[in-house]
Design a protein around this motif. Structure first.
Motif, PDB file in Angstrom:
ATOM      1  N   UNK A  40     -47.054 -44.468-149.780  1.00  0.00           N
ATOM      2  CA  UNK A  40     -47.573 -45.575-148.984  1.00  0.00           C
ATOM      3  C   UNK A  40     -47.249 -45.131-147.601  1.00  0.00           C
ATOM      4  N   UNK A  41     -46.067 -44.566-147.199  1.00  0.00           N
ATOM      5  CA  UNK A  41     -45.722 -44.367-145.946  1.00  0.00           C
ATOM      6  C   UNK A  41     -46.285 -43.170-145.425  1.00  0.00           C
ATOM      7  N   UNK A  42     -46.616 -42.318-146.311  1.00  0.00           N
ATOM      8  CA  UNK A  42     -47.250 -41.041-145.773  1.00  0.00           C
ATOM      9  C   UNK A  42     -48.627 -41.533-145.408  1.00  0.00           C
ATOM     10  N   UNK A  43     -49.376 -42.266-146.203  1.00  0.00           N
ATOM     11  CA  UNK A  43     -50.521 -42.724-145.893  1.00  0.00           C
ATOM     12  C   UNK A  43     -50.757 -43.373-144.622  1.00  0.00           C
ATOM     13  N   UNK A  46     -50.331 -40.873-141.847  1.00  0.00           N
ATOM     14  CA  UNK A  46     -51.826 -40.174-141.672  1.00  0.00           C
ATOM     15  C   UNK A  46     -52.859 -40.972-141.088  1.00  0.00           C
ATOM     16  N   UNK A  47     -52.761 -42.278-141.363  1.00  0.00           N
ATOM     17  CA  UNK A  47     -53.909 -43.461-140.693  1.00  0.00           C
ATOM     18  C   UNK A  47     -53.444 -43.515-139.119  1.00  0.00           C
ATOM     19  N   UNK A  48     -52.162 -43.352-138.741  1.00  0.00           N
ATOM     20  CA  UNK A  48     -51.884 -43.608-137.402  1.00  0.00           C
ATOM     21  C   UNK A  48     -52.166 -42.338-136.862  1.00  0.00           C
ATOM     22  N   UNK A  54     -58.471 -40.196-132.887  1.00  0.00           N
ATOM     23  CA  UNK A  54     -59.854 -40.899-132.419  1.00  0.00           C
ATOM     24  C   UNK A  54     -59.777 -41.474-131.007  1.00  0.00           C
ATOM     25  N   UNK A  55     -58.478 -42.220-130.972  1.00  0.00           N
ATOM     26  CA  UNK A  55     -58.451 -42.805-129.654  1.00  0.00           C
ATOM     27  C   UNK A  55     -58.195 -41.587-128.582  1.00  0.00           C
TER      28      UNK A  55
END
Length: 514
Positions: A40-43, A46-48, A54-55
């Motif tokens: 979960x923390x790895x996901x 990766x999203x961050x 993207x930003x």
């Protein structure tokens, strides 16, 4: 005394197997929970990272666009002085030419493009907007020649935008009382407004900046508002002619007075006049690019698939709205409409003509679309061309005149009409029938009627009152009319029934072509 316990021995009982299994299960659960939390923390990490990238990309794109905008502003700012100097020189030159104008251009003979250009320049240099308008509107057949020469002529004006507004003021935004055919002159308004665009472009930046003075732009906005008010007075969009709508939209684009608040109005006007060739480009210029998918779907729902194809190619939506199925659907709808016309009892007289005309119009529109957008591989036009040739052939056969003998046939009795006169002379007469023999009544069998007692009747008078043209017939009043030997046998005229109609016409429709 009891024996003493060994200090090395444990006082607790040894663990059982159940306790061992319980501890093993607990360790397994903890391991799974730890793995789940770790994933979960790895996901999340990766999203961050992805959002951060993207930003960063957006920031870089905005920075690039900002830099481009700044460069464009600097370029526009630096070009102002140069553009103004060029515009001032052009204005000064046009003013000098207008002052020194001798009238030779106005008296030029309009027999070719050069003569037409000299004539138009004469009006423009004198700023004779009304005479210019009358001259242009009286030569609609030369519209293509005007299209190439008008921009050159308008560049000779001291103030081209004002000149054009004065010229079209006779019919736009509201026609004067003396112009009852104002809607028929919409082509001239659109032509002048289109020809004005290359004259007003910035000499340095081109179409990126239009040279329109604030006073002229304000006047153009007032004209647009006056047209919108007249739209309400005339009963809304449904009661306004397409040429008037086209003039209004071209006026907005030419003078750059498009308002974001009126986008919905522009959308309705474009859809209502979508069959016009220039409407897709005008829609993009009016800022309706993002509304194109909805407009295309609305056109398809209205049965205007061909117009929808033009719009899809203008904005690059051919992948989302494939053209070939739309064209086939258009042909299918046209076929249904033609069939309904044939089956309508109210159109019995011209049903076949109207149905064939509807089908021909649909085929021609589809063939033009196929040729314009190079769709021959996806939609071969051979069958459509054959069908069009069949319809044209039927139309030509129906237009052939009837034979002279058929024209002289009586419709009521089926008997032959009197022969046509051979000349304009009163006594000129040539019979188209053989001369019948003379018949004389033989003596009757009844004794009470003797031939001597029966007076001979005079000859039958001529048909046209010009004297007898054929030998007389002598017979007794008691005798029935004799049978003329050698006369033409005439059978009653009858036509085969067709689809419930009594017009005797062959069906115009054959098998479907799609």
């Amino acid at each position: 005394m009891g024996s003493l316990l060994d200090p090395g021995e444990s006082t607790q009982p040894p663990p059982s197997f159940d306790d061992f299994q319980r501890q093993t299960s607990l360790m397994t659960s903890c391991t799974l929970l730890w793995k789940e939390l770790s994933d979960h923390f790895t996901t999340l990490e990766q999203d961050l990272i992805r959002k951060s990238d993207a930003l960063k990309a957006k920031v870089e794109a905005l920075s690039h666009e900002t830099q481009q905008s700044l460069n464009a502003l600097e370029s526009r700012e630096s070009s102002i002085s140069r553009s103004l100097s060029i515009a001032y020189e052009t204005l000064e030159q046009a003013t000098k030419m207008s002052i020194s104008f001798s009238g030779e251009d106005a008296e030029a003979e309009v027999d070719d493009s050069e003569g037409l250009l000299m004539k138009l320049r004469g009006f423009c240099r004198r700023m004779a907007a009304k005479e210019f308008w009358i001259f242009v509107t009286s030569r609609k057949k030369e519209i293509e020649l005007f299209r190439s020469e008008l921009p050159k002529a308008l560049s000779s004006c001291v103030d081209p935008p004002r000149f054009v507004l004065e010229a079209i003021s006779e019919v736009f935004p509201v026609a004067s009382n003396s112009n009852s055919n104002s809607y028929d002159l919409g082509w001239a308004c659109v032509l002048l407004l289109e020809s004005l665009i290359p004259v007003m472009v910035d000499p340095v930046l081109g179409k990126e900046r239009m040279l329109v003075t604030p006073s002229i732009k304000g006047k153009a906005e007032e004209i647009a508002e006056a047209w919108k008010k007249s739209l309400e007075e005339r009963g809304g969009i449904e009661n306004v002619k397409t040429p008037d709508v086209h003039t209004f939209l071209q006026h907005l684009v030419t003078f750059g007075v498009v308002k974001e608040a009126d986008v919905d109005l522009y959308r309705k006007l474009v859809v209502a006049s979508a069959w016009r060739k220039q409407m897709p480009k005008l829609a993009v210029s009016l800022g309706l690019g993002d509304k194109m998918p909805d407009m295309i779907e609305e056109l398809i729902g209205r049965g205007q698939q061909v117009d929808a194809v033009h719009f899809t190619y203008e904005v690059g939506l051919a992948d989302k709205f494939p053209p070939v199925p739309l064209l086939k659907a258009f042909l299918k709808d046209a076929k249904k409409t033609a069939t309904s016309i044939l089956e309508d009892p109210n159109n019995s007289g011209r049903a076949s003509h109207m149905a064939a005309k509807k089908e021909q119009s649909a085929i021609r529109a589809v063939l033009k679309c196929i040729e314009e957008y190079k769709l021959e591989a996806e939609f071969p036009p051979q069958d459509l061309k054959k069908r069009l040739e069949q319809l044209e052939k039927v139309k030509i056969e129906k237009k052939k005149p009837a034979s002279p003998a058929a024209k002289r046939t009586r419709a009521s009795t089926g008997g032959p009409m009197p022969p046509a006169k051979a000349g304009r002379s009163t006594n000129a007469y040539v019979s188209s029938f053989p001369s019948p023999p003379t018949y004389v009544r033989s003596p009757p069998s009844h004794t009470q009627y003797s031939p001597a007692a029966v007076p001979a009747y005079p000859a039958v008078p001529g048909v046209y009152g010009h004297g007898s043209r054929s030998p007389s017939y002598v017979y007794s009043p008691e005798a029935p009319p004799p049978t003329i030997v050698g006369s033409y046998p005439v059978s009653p005229v009858s036509f085969p029934a067709y689809g419930g109609y009594s017009n005797g016409m062959a069906p115009a429709y054959q098998q479907a072509y799609y």
